[in-house]
Design a protein around this motif. Structure first.
Motif, PDB file in Angstrom:
ATOM      1  N   UNK A   1      -2.283  -4.113  -0.774  1.00  0.00           N
ATOM      2  CA  UNK A   1      -1.841  -4.999  -0.905  1.00  0.00           C
ATOM      3  C   UNK A   1      -1.143  -4.873  -2.230  1.00  0.00           C
ATOM      4  N   UNK A   2       0.230  -4.834  -3.315  1.00  0.00           N
ATOM      5  CA  UNK A   2      -0.088  -5.172  -4.478  1.00  0.00           C
ATOM      6  C   UNK A   2       0.569  -5.966  -4.718  1.00  0.00           C
ATOM      7  N   UNK A   3       1.409  -5.835  -6.150  1.00  0.00           N
ATOM      8  CA  UNK A   3       2.002  -7.005  -7.040  1.00  0.00           C
ATOM      9  C   UNK A   3       1.764  -8.582  -6.883  1.00  0.00           C
ATOM     10  N   UNK A   4       2.801  -9.478  -6.358  1.00  0.00           N
ATOM     11  CA  UNK A   4       2.362 -10.516  -6.084  1.00  0.00           C
ATOM     12  C   UNK A   4       1.631 -10.837  -5.247  1.00  0.00           C
ATOM     13  N   UNK A   5       1.410 -10.309  -4.137  1.00  0.00           N
ATOM     14  CA  UNK A   5       0.271 -10.215  -2.716  1.00  0.00           C
ATOM     15  C   UNK A   5      -0.851  -9.805  -3.904  1.00  0.00           C
ATOM     16  N   UNK A   6      -1.407  -9.444  -4.270  1.00  0.00           N
ATOM     17  CA  UNK A   6      -2.542  -8.658  -4.758  1.00  0.00           C
ATOM     18  C   UNK A   6      -2.867  -9.455  -5.531  1.00  0.00           C
ATOM     19  N   UNK A   7      -1.864 -10.385  -6.794  1.00  0.00           N
ATOM     20  CA  UNK A   7      -2.550 -10.916  -8.212  1.00  0.00           C
ATOM     21  C   UNK A   7      -1.897 -12.708  -7.553  1.00  0.00           C
ATOM     22  N   UNK A   8      -1.377 -12.559  -7.183  1.00  0.00           N
ATOM     23  CA  UNK A   8      -0.496 -13.961  -7.011  1.00  0.00           C
ATOM     24  C   UNK A   8      -1.390 -14.837  -5.901  1.00  0.00           C
TER      25      UNK A   8
ATOM     26  N   UNK B   1      -2.125 -17.092   0.662  1.00  0.00           N
ATOM     27  CA  UNK B   1      -2.183 -18.602   0.621  1.00  0.00           C
ATOM     28  C   UNK B   1      -2.411 -18.609  -0.850  1.00  0.00           C
ATOM     29  N   UNK B   2      -1.028 -19.640  -1.393  1.00  0.00           N
ATOM     30  CA  UNK B   2      -0.855 -20.116  -2.677  1.00  0.00           C
ATOM     31  C   UNK B   2      -1.133 -21.205  -3.068  1.00  0.00           C
TER      32      UNK B   2
ATOM     33  N   UNK C   1      10.968 -13.649   1.612  1.00  0.00           N
ATOM     34  CA  UNK C   1      10.701 -12.736   1.142  1.00  0.00           C
ATOM     35  C   UNK C   1       8.957 -12.387   0.923  1.00  0.00           C
ATOM     36  N   UNK C   2       8.897 -11.470   1.559  1.00  0.00           N
ATOM     37  CA  UNK C   2       7.368 -11.445   1.390  1.00  0.00           C
ATOM     38  C   UNK C   2       6.842 -10.046   0.447  1.00  0.00           C
ATOM     39  N   UNK C   3       6.627  -9.949  -0.554  1.00  0.00           N
ATOM     40  CA  UNK C   3       6.811  -8.520  -1.066  1.00  0.00           C
ATOM     41  C   UNK C   3       4.913  -7.777  -1.463  1.00  0.00           C
ATOM     42  N   UNK C   4       4.795  -6.789  -0.827  1.00  0.00           N
ATOM     43  CA  UNK C   4       3.547  -6.564  -2.014  1.00  0.00           C
ATOM     44  C   UNK C   4       2.885  -6.102  -0.062  1.00  0.00           C
TER      45      UNK C   4
END
Length: 458
Positions: free
Chosen positions: A400-407, A350-351, A225-228
């Motif tokens: 982009x929100x949540x983890x997709x925005x900050x991580x 990427x992370x 799963x890839x939320x945000x």
């Protein structure tokens, strides 16, 4: 002089010449004629000789035969001065130029012209007649032909700069970032290495919210799963797209990093010192009023009020791209919104954090079957080796929100720009500038300015 003293004078002159210069040509003539002529008939006048009172550098008198003795082809010597060989014929195409001075006259004039210092009197050229009269000749002026050639060279260089393609002057790269323009100018490969591509590539499906392993990869058929990430397709029509780009092109574009061009509608911000200035900021552009109003029709953007708009222009001829990065969180808020125009592209995420991602085996009939139920995870992969590709259709809106925005860092690679792409990114204020925050008054001022829609690019 008495007549009977002439033989005695002639004899004394001949003996004196024999003693002082035995190698002189006139002495050799005297020796050959001495046995044939008597001492009474020996005289310089009869032999065609002239004795000058001046002495040479060796202290010997100069004996110069007459022109009749030297022959009829002998060139007659004139007064010393500039030789005619150094004089140039006047040209009807060029302005009149002073005749070229002899080489012995150039030293003082060239040194004075280059250094600007006055030379001593012994270096200034003087002619023999001027010295005899006690006069000093002025230094000859430097010819104007070299200056004319330099002026022509400068004019040619200026014309070449004007005729250069405009794209060669649009590079705004700094530091380690490059584009095709500066790479061609530097020649060869850049001295640094681009970040290597991730080992495992996953593709994001907006209808399910999952990232699935790409075909012909080690994780084909596996997903996580890839939320945000939210992609709204056909946010604007073709007519609205063309009108927006036309209005953007009316304003000047500024060169930016990695071959991009930009237009900023927002306050001037120093993110390192966490300071901003509102001077010159007049709000978002007028054509964004309808775009912001339409954003409020979607639940995820119901209370979205942007205070900054950044237009970016991507072009494959410049090698446009944007490196993986995270947007600032001190000033910008939770949601990042971007409108993609003119051509589709791919957003690469990427992370770099340590850890692993748990993968699930996607059932047959994916992606519909994945919505119904999730299977137990049975495989994992390192986060640093994963890259998620988010397809962005033309005229789509990305949120982009949540983890997709900050991580997760987001980027657009050079290979994913196949045609001109223009995007408009909107940002909202963080909690510090919202009501109840430390700088809520400044935030309220920024909102009033931005939503007036009277802005011009900063």
């Amino acid at each position: 002089m008495r007549r009977w003293d002439r033989p005695r004078l002639a004899g004394s002159v001949s003996s004196w010449l024999l003693e002082r210069s035995s190698s002189c040509s006139c002495v050799r003539r005297l020796r050959s004629l001495g046995s044939k002529c008597s001492e009474s008939s020996f005289s310089p006048d009869r032999l065609g000789l002239r004795i000058l009172p001046s002495r040479s550098l060796l202290g010997r008198p100069r004996c110069i035969s007459s022109r009749a003795e030297r022959g009829p082809m002998a060139r007659r010597r004139g007064p010393r001065g500039p030789d005619r060989r150094h004089q140039r014929r006047p040209s009807p195409l060029l302005p009149s130029v002073a005749p070229r001075e002899p080489r012995r006259w150039r030293r003082a004039s060239l040194v004075a012209e280059t250094t600007g210092r006055k030379q001593p009197a012994d270096l200034v050229p003087c002619g023999p007649r001027a010295l005899a009269r006690g006069l000093q000749l002025p230094a000859a002026p430097r010819p104007a032909a070299p200056r004319l050639r330099l002026a022509r060279q400068d004019a040619a260089m200026a014309a070449a700069a004007v005729a250069a393609p405009e794209v060669l002057r649009e590079c705004g790269c700094k530091g380690i970032r490059t584009c095709l323009i500066c790479e061609r100018q530097r020649g060869g490969d850049p001295p640094w290495q681009h970040p290597p591509q991730k080992t495992h590539r996953f593709i994001y499906y907006s209808d399910t919210g999952w990232a699935v392993g790409a075909e012909e990869s080690d994780f084909e058929g596996w997903a996580f799963p890839f939320p945000g990430v939210t992609v709204i397709e056909d946010f604007v029509t073709r007519e609205e797209e063309a009108e927006m780009v036309q209005l953007m092109d009316r304003e000047p574009w500024k060169p930016s990093q990695s071959g991009r061009r930009k237009q900023d509608y927002g306050p001037k911000v120093n993110f390192r010192k966490q300071k901003l200035k509102t001077a010159g900021f007049r709000g978002l552009p007028s054509f964004s009023r309808e775009v912001v109003r339409r954003m409020g029709l979607y639940p995820i953007l119901e209370d979205f009020r942007p205070v900054e708009q950044c237009n970016l222009d991507y072009c494959p001829e410049r090698g446009s791209a944007i490196d993986p990065h995270l947007d600032d969180a001190w000033l910008w808020g939770e949601r990042l919104v971007s409108l993609n125009l003119l051509s589709p592209t791919v957003l690469s995420m990427s992370r770099e954090a340590p850890g692993s991602l748990l993968l699930c085996l996607a059932p047959s009939g994916f992606p519909e079957a994945l919505v119904e139920g999730v299977m137990a995870p049975s495989r994992s992969v390192l986060c640093q080796e994963v890259e998620v590709a988010v397809p962005l259709p033309c005229r789509s809106l990305l949120v982009l929100t949540g983890a997709a925005r900050h991580q997760w860092k987001h980027a657009i690679h050079r290979r994913h720009i196949q045609a001109r792409r223009v995007c408009a990114t909107f940002r909202e204020l963080s909690a510090e500038f919202c009501p109840g925050g430390k700088q809520q008054e400044l935030g309220q001022e920024l909102l009033q300015i931005s939503l007036s829609f009277q802005g011009r690019p900063m």
